[in-house]
Structures are given as structure tokens and as C-alpha cells.
Scaffold this active site. Structure first.
Site, PDB file in Angstrom:
ATOM      1  N   LYS A  94       0.832  -1.016  -0.089  1.00 24.89           N
ATOM      2  CA  LYS A  94       0.108   0.103  -0.115  1.00 24.89           C
ATOM      3  C   LYS A  94       0.820   1.287   0.016  1.00 24.89           C
ATOM      4  O   LYS A  94       1.688   1.229   0.738  1.00 24.89           O
ATOM      5  CB  LYS A  94      -1.041   0.101   1.440  1.00 24.89           C
ATOM      6  CG  LYS A  94      -1.970   1.129   1.253  1.00 24.89           C
ATOM      7  CD  LYS A  94      -3.273   1.068   0.569  1.00 24.89           C
ATOM      8  CE  LYS A  94      -3.878   2.187   0.390  1.00 24.89           C
ATOM      9  NZ  LYS A  94      -3.416   3.069  -0.992  1.00 24.89           N
ATOM     10  N   GLN A 115       7.533   3.715   3.785  1.00 28.08           N
ATOM     11  CA  GLN A 115       6.009   3.432   3.829  1.00 28.08           C
ATOM     12  C   GLN A 115       5.714   2.426   4.493  1.00 28.08           C
ATOM     13  O   GLN A 115       4.853   1.851   5.245  1.00 28.08           O
ATOM     14  CB  GLN A 115       5.492   3.110   2.415  1.00 28.08           C
ATOM     15  CG  GLN A 115       3.889   3.321   2.090  1.00 28.08           C
ATOM     16  CD  GLN A 115       3.329   4.847   2.012  1.00 28.08           C
ATOM     17  OE1 GLN A 115       3.965   5.608   1.371  1.00 28.08           O
ATOM     18  NE2 GLN A 115       2.301   5.052   2.850  1.00 28.08           N
ATOM     19  N   LYS A 130       5.423   1.663  -3.297  1.00 25.92           N
ATOM     20  CA  LYS A 130       5.403   3.023  -3.763  1.00 25.92           C
ATOM     21  C   LYS A 130       5.281   2.970  -5.255  1.00 25.92           C
ATOM     22  O   LYS A 130       6.194   2.047  -5.670  1.00 25.92           O
ATOM     23  CB  LYS A 130       6.425   3.801  -2.959  1.00 25.92           C
ATOM     24  CG  LYS A 130       6.113   5.377  -3.302  1.00 25.92           C
ATOM     25  CD  LYS A 130       5.223   6.057  -2.183  1.00 25.92           C
ATOM     26  CE  LYS A 130       4.814   7.318  -2.315  1.00 25.92           C
ATOM     27  NZ  LYS A 130       4.089   7.843  -1.268  1.00 25.92           N
ATOM     28  N   GLY A 169      -2.551   8.358  -4.134  1.00 26.14           N
ATOM     29  CA  GLY A 169      -1.888   9.708  -4.888  1.00 26.14           C
ATOM     30  C   GLY A 169      -0.610   9.869  -3.773  1.00 26.14           C
ATOM     31  O   GLY A 169      -0.396   9.474  -3.060  1.00 26.14           O
ATOM     32  N   ASP A 170       0.064  10.713  -4.504  1.00 24.47           N
ATOM     33  CA  ASP A 170       1.354  11.367  -4.032  1.00 24.47           C
ATOM     34  C   ASP A 170       1.688  12.617  -4.823  1.00 24.47           C
ATOM     35  O   ASP A 170       0.475  13.087  -5.245  1.00 24.47           O
ATOM     36  CB  ASP A 170       2.432  10.388  -3.895  1.00 24.47           C
ATOM     37  CG  ASP A 170       3.458  10.924  -3.083  1.00 24.47           C
ATOM     38  OD1 ASP A 170       3.657  10.700  -1.839  1.00 24.47           O
ATOM     39  OD2 ASP A 170       4.761  11.446  -3.304  1.00 24.47           O
ATOM     40  N   THR A 214      -4.061  13.668   5.299  1.00 22.10           N
ATOM     41  CA  THR A 214      -2.664  13.838   5.677  1.00 22.10           C
ATOM     42  C   THR A 214      -2.550  15.068   6.621  1.00 22.10           C
ATOM     43  O   THR A 214      -1.834  14.857   7.491  1.00 22.10           O
ATOM     44  CB  THR A 214      -1.902  13.530   4.265  1.00 22.10           C
ATOM     45  OG1 THR A 214      -2.386  12.479   3.506  1.00 22.10           O
ATOM     46  CG2 THR A 214      -0.397  13.571   4.768  1.00 22.10           C
ATOM     47  N   ASN A 245      -1.735  19.267  -1.715  1.00 20.62           N
ATOM     48  CA  ASN A 245      -2.692  18.647  -1.188  1.00 20.62           C
ATOM     49  C   ASN A 245      -2.340  18.474   0.485  1.00 20.62           C
ATOM     50  O   ASN A 245      -3.316  18.859   1.263  1.00 20.62           O
ATOM     51  CB  ASN A 245      -3.132  17.111  -1.446  1.00 20.62           C
ATOM     52  CG  ASN A 245      -3.826  16.181  -0.321  1.00 20.62           C
ATOM     53  OD1 ASN A 245      -3.357  15.678   0.626  1.00 20.62           O
ATOM     54  ND2 ASN A 245      -5.079  16.337  -0.654  1.00 20.62           N
ATOM     55  N   SER A 382      -6.490   5.794   4.014  1.00 21.41           N
ATOM     56  CA  SER A 382      -6.766   4.750   2.640  1.00 21.41           C
ATOM     57  C   SER A 382      -7.306   3.670   3.166  1.00 21.41           C
ATOM     58  O   SER A 382      -8.037   2.824   2.578  1.00 21.41           O
ATOM     59  CB  SER A 382      -5.528   4.698   1.901  1.00 21.41           C
ATOM     60  OG  SER A 382      -5.130   6.112   1.046  1.00 21.41           O
TER      61      SER A 382
HETATM   62  P1  NDP Z   1       0.968  17.697  -4.341  1.00 23.37           P
HETATM   63  O1  NDP Z   1       1.492  17.440  -5.606  1.00 23.37           O
HETATM   64  O2  NDP Z   1      -0.373  17.923  -4.123  1.00 23.37           O
HETATM   65  O3  NDP Z   1       1.860  19.065  -3.741  1.00 23.37           O
HETATM   66  C1  NDP Z   1       3.211  19.197  -3.709  1.00 23.37           C
HETATM   67  C2  NDP Z   1       3.692  20.588  -3.274  1.00 23.37           C
HETATM   68  O4  NDP Z   1       5.057  20.441  -2.813  1.00 23.37           O
HETATM   69  C3  NDP Z   1       3.645  21.669  -4.314  1.00 23.37           C
HETATM   70  O5  NDP Z   1       3.355  22.821  -3.644  1.00 23.37           O
HETATM   71  C4  NDP Z   1       4.758  21.453  -4.940  1.00 23.37           C
HETATM   72  O6  NDP Z   1       5.103  22.765  -5.746  1.00 23.37           O
HETATM   73  C5  NDP Z   1       5.783  21.207  -3.873  1.00 23.37           C
HETATM   74  N1  NDP Z   1       7.148  20.696  -4.488  1.00 23.37           N
HETATM   75  C6  NDP Z   1       7.036  19.338  -4.915  1.00 23.37           C
HETATM   76  N2  NDP Z   1       8.172  18.963  -5.175  1.00 23.37           N
HETATM   77  C7  NDP Z   1       9.011  19.993  -5.150  1.00 23.37           C
HETATM   78  C8  NDP Z   1      10.510  20.224  -5.026  1.00 23.37           C
HETATM   79  N3  NDP Z   1      11.256  19.202  -5.709  1.00 23.37           N
HETATM   80  N4  NDP Z   1      11.000  21.078  -4.588  1.00 23.37           N
HETATM   81  C9  NDP Z   1      10.174  22.280  -4.164  1.00 23.37           C
HETATM   82  N5  NDP Z   1       8.567  21.993  -4.065  1.00 23.37           N
HETATM   83  C10 NDP Z   1       8.453  20.899  -4.261  1.00 23.37           C
HETATM   84  O7  NDP Z   1       1.582  16.757  -3.427  1.00 23.37           O
HETATM   85  P2  NDP Z   1       1.188  16.287  -1.775  1.00 23.37           P
HETATM   86  O8  NDP Z   1       0.806  17.539  -1.043  1.00 23.37           O
HETATM   87  O9  NDP Z   1       0.372  15.182  -1.959  1.00 23.37           O
HETATM   88  O10 NDP Z   1       2.820  15.736  -1.235  1.00 23.37           O
HETATM   89  C11 NDP Z   1       3.542  16.725  -0.526  1.00 23.37           C
HETATM   90  C12 NDP Z   1       4.438  15.545   0.349  1.00 23.37           C
HETATM   91  O11 NDP Z   1       3.779  15.088   1.353  1.00 23.37           O
HETATM   92  C13 NDP Z   1       5.210  14.738  -0.570  1.00 23.37           C
HETATM   93  O12 NDP Z   1       6.530  14.404   0.269  1.00 23.37           O
HETATM   94  C14 NDP Z   1       4.502  13.374  -0.321  1.00 23.37           C
HETATM   95  O13 NDP Z   1       5.203  12.083  -0.353  1.00 23.37           O
HETATM   96  C15 NDP Z   1       3.909  13.621   1.097  1.00 23.37           C
HETATM   97  N6  NDP Z   1       2.790  12.647   1.573  1.00 23.37           N
HETATM   98  C16 NDP Z   1       1.557  12.874   0.846  1.00 23.37           C
HETATM   99  C17 NDP Z   1       0.464  12.189   1.033  1.00 23.37           C
HETATM  100  C18 NDP Z   1      -0.941  12.465   0.605  1.00 23.37           C
HETATM  101  O14 NDP Z   1      -1.905  11.638   0.718  1.00 23.37           O
HETATM  102  N7  NDP Z   1      -1.198  13.099  -0.543  1.00 23.37           N
HETATM  103  C19 NDP Z   1       0.540  11.506   2.361  1.00 23.37           C
HETATM  104  C20 NDP Z   1       1.497  11.309   3.339  1.00 23.37           C
HETATM  105  C21 NDP Z   1       2.789  11.875   2.604  1.00 23.37           C
HETATM  106  P3  NDP Z   1       5.288  22.720  -7.393  1.00 23.37           P
HETATM  107  O15 NDP Z   1       3.659  22.834  -7.627  1.00 23.37           O
HETATM  108  O16 NDP Z   1       5.763  23.979  -7.827  1.00 23.37           O
HETATM  109  O17 NDP Z   1       6.033  21.365  -7.986  1.00 23.37           O
HETATM  110  O1  2IT Z   2       3.167   8.825   1.406  1.00 14.51           O
HETATM  111  C1  2IT Z   2       2.249   8.420   1.845  1.00 14.51           C
HETATM  112  O2  2IT Z   2       1.714   8.085   2.992  1.00 14.51           O
HETATM  113  C2  2IT Z   2       1.142   8.476   0.549  1.00 14.51           C
HETATM  114  N1  2IT Z   2       1.444   9.200  -0.273  1.00 14.51           N
HETATM  115  C3  2IT Z   2      -0.392   8.100   0.786  1.00 14.51           C
HETATM  116  C4  2IT Z   2      -0.453   6.717   0.540  1.00 14.51           C
HETATM  117  C5  2IT Z   2      -1.761   6.041   0.470  1.00 14.51           C
HETATM  118  O3  2IT Z   2      -1.806   4.730   0.184  1.00 14.51           O
HETATM  119  O4  2IT Z   2      -2.643   6.615   0.779  1.00 14.51           O
END
Ligand code: NDP
Ligand code: 2IT
Length: 450
Positions: A94, A115, A130, A169-170, A214, A245, A382
């Protein structure tokens, strides 16, 4: 470095580095976990038997595939897709999928490794995995994103399933992408197997509050951590990096807890808003219009500034929640935050603080919530989406949010108690690594050598 690698584990780390050359993020993630395990094997030597730790560091399966698709100009584009099925001791693999040009096998492996322990901490029956692709969704039309997702799923479909592997998603993968991916999965399999993907839209099996989970979860975790020192978010000035997100729903929950968020960012720079971030405007720009963060400062007017160059961590705050990407907060940034009086740091992103930054926070006795504990609310929810789908039910927002809050409080307390038990009270990094490891190790031990 505050934590040192036990010499018994040095050969294990050396082998990981040798076998996974050129994958610094994966080495970093493994090193941090192994640094926490010296105390565990001293107390429970059986965990070092049968190459159990070596097996935990080796993914069960790694899939790399070609993703060809046709752009709006009729040109053929070729991307590379990945799925790392890291560990299935506790349940089906997952974990999310990331679409970003920086994605490579090392990034996907580090995320899958993290993860595995994160999912164990939730206490729910999910293994770790992942995936993703080096596809850049920026500037692509909806039709291009759809064709990419359909091509990606054409290969992925044979590797996933409700009892095998359940992606979500991520970075770069949100509700739009999950819709295209699920539509193609349904078509290829001729089955309405809703539980094979999570983060779905609410009309086709998605769970209310998964979008928020999250960010909300990370904020619940930090709230609980602040309470250990008799504090809470009321009146706190916070900085949340990113504006995707995780960042948006972290900001939403901080505001509901009475805190103020003074800065957020994207990869082009950051905005500082003296009057506090206007969440409705931020959502409009990021979720609806898909524009850059600089647009926020343009539309907000007085009090809001867009800054390029420098670091968002230069903005003074009480609570910092890095919620963009890995290694976005350096040792130097940590020193600045400490100098400016930060009292707590909660990682919404995966591994956003460098090892030097973590050392600096812990040496200064700053409350520090590591990602595999603090951001586990997304994947935990999830797993609740999988439950909802298995029971062919439709849950209310309140039901899920109540479970999420309980799960985050349990993870907090379990990490804190484990740190205490292993002689490092207040060290949530050790607590999370040890508690997550023990669950995975116990299950693997029960299975014998597989
Ligand atoms: P999104 O795509 O919704 O948003 C990502 C954000 O981070 C954007 O503002 C983006 O800017 C910025 N960003 C991404 N890559 C870079 C980079 N290389 N340098 C600077 N800024 C960057 O993703 P999420 O919000 O879902 O994910 C954010 C983090 O949280 C990640 O590390 C992800 O693995 C983690 N995460 C997400 C979960 C989820 O449920 N979605 C769960 C747990 C962890 P820009 O638009 O300019 O690229
Ligand atoms: O990093 C994370 O925990 C996620 N992107 C969410 C993974 C999931 O299966 O909901």
C-alpha cells in the site's frame, strides 16, 4: 550525529549502499532506521537472526516499465513508470504514486521503505509499496494527463489488486489522476474493484475526509505533541511549506485549532502573508486554477509578498510543518528556525528534513515529529477507504475524521511510549522507527525465511 550506527549493523548498511549504488535518498532512509535498531537488537537479539534486517532492506519486487503516450501535438512521448512492492508482511502493498520529473528508482525505493514502517504504525493491515513516473504534469492538458494515466495503468493493472497492491496519490497525483487510473483499471479488468485504488472521487467509492486526511492527521499529531509540554496551536504562528494537498489541509486544520499560518510555498518560491494565509484564495489558485503561488500575492494585495531565492524557513515561526518534498529543510534552515524560536516541527512531507536538520532540532530539544509517524493519517485513511469499499458502504465525514484523530493520537502515544521504553524519552524518530520495525519484524519472523 546524535544517533550512531551499531557496529553489528554496519555490514547491513554497507551492503545496501553497494547493492543500490547512486540512490542517496534510499541510503539516507535506511541509515536512519538502522541507527534506531541498535537498541532493539541489544534487547531482542532474535530480530537480527535469519538475516531479518537484511531482508527488510530488500524490496520484495521492483517493477520498471515503459509508458508511451501521444501528446496534443501528435508526438509520441516516452516516460518511465515504477512500482516498488517493498514489504507485504502486514497486508497488501500500500502506498502512493508520484508523478514528477525527479522520480527514479532510488526515490521510489526510499518512499516504499518509509511506507512499510509508516503503515505498520497505523496498526491497520497494510504492507508497504510506492510507485510513480518521471512524467511532469505541469503545463499538460487534461487530455494529455488522461492519455498518460491510461498508458501507465495498462501496465500497472497486472501488478495491483485489492489483495495484492493498492496504490493511491502522492506528488502530482490527485483526484483527477486517480479518476483516469481507476477508469482504465475497471476497463482492463472488467471488474468494479473499488478497493484496488484509494483517494477516489466520492461518486465512485472514494472516502469522505481522505483528501483532508494527511494534513489533518499531521496537525493532530503535532497538537498531541505540543500538549506534552502544556501547549497547543492556539495563537501559534506557523509556516507550512508547499501548497499542494498536504499543505492545504494542514493549513485548514491549524486555522481550526486557532493558529495562524504566515507563509507557504511552491517550487518557484514562497509567500509571506502578514495577515495570515487566506485559505479560500489559496484553494482557488491551487485546486481550481492550478496556478503558481506568486498569483496568491498578486490577488491578495497588501500584506502579502512573493519571494524567490532564500528559504521559506527564514520566516520566523513557532511551529514549522514542511509539507512539500524530501530534503527541503537543511541543517542551516534548522539553525535559523531554532534561532527564531521554533518550538515544534511536524513533517507532513516524506523525509523533508535532512539528517543534519534532525540532529539540530533534537540537540536543541525542539519537539520533532518525523514523517513516518506524523503523515501516516493519509495512508491510514486509505486503509479505511478499503474497509468502506469492502463493506460496500458509504461513511460520513465525521465517522472517518473521528477514526483519523484516534489513530493519530494512538501513533503519537505508541511512539512516545516506545522511545521511553528504549531509554530515549521524547525521541519520536527512535520511537517511530523502533515501533514500526517491531511490528514488521514480528510478522516476518512468524512466516519463517521468505
Ligand atoms: P502535491 O503534488 O499536491 O503538492 C506538492 C507540493 O510540494 C507543491 O506545492 C509542489 O510545488 C511542492 N514541491 C514538490 N516537489 C518539489 C520540489 N522538488 N521542490 C520544491 N517544492 C516541491 O503533493 P502532496 O501534497 O500530496 O505531497 C507533498 C508531500 O507529502 C510529499 O513528500 C508526499 O510524499 C507527502 N505525503 C503525501 C500524502 C498524500 O496523501 N498525498 C501522504 C503522506 C505524505 P510545485 O507545484 O511547484 O511543484
Ligand atoms: O506517502 C504516503 O503515505 C502517501 N502518499 C499516501 C499513501 C496511500 O496509500 O494513501
Amino acid at each position: 550525529m546524535m544517533t550512531k550506527l551499531d557496529e553489528k549493523l554496519e555490514p547491513t548498511l554497507d551492503a545496501v549502499i553497494r547493492r543500490n549504488a547512486g540512490e542517496p535518498e534510499f541510503h539516507q532512509a535506511v541509515r536512519e532506521v538502522l541507527e534506531s535498531l541498535g537498541r532493539v537488537i541489544a534487547k531482542n537479539p532474535q530480530y537480527a537472526d535469519d538475516a531479518l534486517i537484511e531482508r527488510i532492506c530488500e524490496p520484495e519486487r521492483q517493477i520498471i516499465f515503459r509508458v508511451p503516450w501521444v501528446d496534443d501535438q501528435g508526438r509520441v512521448q516516452v516516460n518511465r513508470g515504477f512500482r516498488v512492492q517493498f514489504n507485504s508482511a502486514l497486508g497488501p502493498y500500500k502506498g502512493g504514486m508520484r508523478f514528477h520529473p525527479s522520480v527514479n528508482i532510488g526515490i521510489v525505493k526510499f518512499l516504499g521503505f518509509e511506507q512499510t514502517f509508516k503503515n505498520a504504525l497505523t496498526g491497520l493491515p497494510i504492507g508497504g509499496g510506492k510507485g510513480g513516473a518521471d512524467f511532469n504534469p505541469k503545463g499538460r492538458s487534461d487530455a494529455e494527463v488522461m492519455r498518460f494515466c491510461q498508458s501507465f495503468m495498462t501496465e500497472m493493472a497486472r501488478h495491483i489488486g485489492v489483495y495484492t497492491d493498492v496504490p493511491a496519490g502522492d506528488i502530482g497525483v490527485g483526484a483527477r489522476e486517480i479518476g483516469f487510473l481507476f477508469g482504465q483499471y475497471k476497463r482492463l479488468t472488467n471488474r468494479y474493484e473499488a478497493g484496488a485504488l484509494t483517494g477516489k472521487g466520492l461518486l465512485y467509492g472514494g472516502l469522505r475526509a481522505r483528501t483532508e486526511a494527511t494534513g489533518y492527521g499531521a496537525t493532530y499529531f503535532v497538537q498531541r505533541m505540543l500538549q506534552t509540554r502544556g501547549r497547543d496551536f492556539e495563537g501559534m504562528h506557523c509556516v507550512v511549506s508547499g501548497s499542494g494537498n498536504v499543505a492545504i489541509y494542514t493549513i485548514e486544520k491549524i486555522l481550526s485549532f486557532g493558529g495562524a499560518v504566515v507563509a507557504c510555498s511552491d517550487s518557484s518560491g514562497y509567500v509571506v502573508d502578514e495577515n495570515g494565509i487566506d485559505l479560500a484564495l489559496l484553494k482557488e489558485i491551487k485546486e481550481v486554477r492550478r496556478q503558481r503561488i506568486s498569483e496568491y500575492a498578486n490577488l491578495r494585495g497588501k500584506g502579502a509578498r512573493f519571494i524567490t531565492g532564500g528559504s521559506i524557513w527564514d520566516v520566523p515561526c513557532d511551529v514549522a510543518m514542511p509539507s512539500a518534498t524530501q530534503n527541503e529543510l537543511s541543517g542551516k534552515d534548522a539553525v535559523t528556525l531554532i534561532k527564531n524560536g521554533v518550538i515544534a516541527v511536524g513533517e507532513g512531507a516524506n523525509m523533508p528534513s535532512t539528517p543534519e536538520a534532525i540532529d539540530a532540532f533534537q540537540s536543541a530539544d525542539i519537539l520533532f515529529a518525523p514523517s513516518k509517524a506524523a503523515n501516516a493519517g493519509g495512508v491510514a485513511t486509505s486503509a479505511l477507504e478499503m474497509q468502506q469499499n469492502a463493506s460496500r458502504d458509504s461513511w460520513s465525514f465525521e465517522k472517518t475524521e473521528t477514526r483519523l484523530a484516534q489513530i493519530m493520537h494512538n501513533i503519537h502515544d505508541h511512539c512516545a511510549e516506545t522511545a521511553e521504553e528504549y531509554g530515549v524519552p521524547g525521541d519520536y524518530v527512535m520511537g517511530a522507527n523502533i515501533a514500526g520495525f517491531i511490528r514488521v519484524a514480528e510478522a516476518m519472523h512468524a512466516f519463517g525465511v521468505i
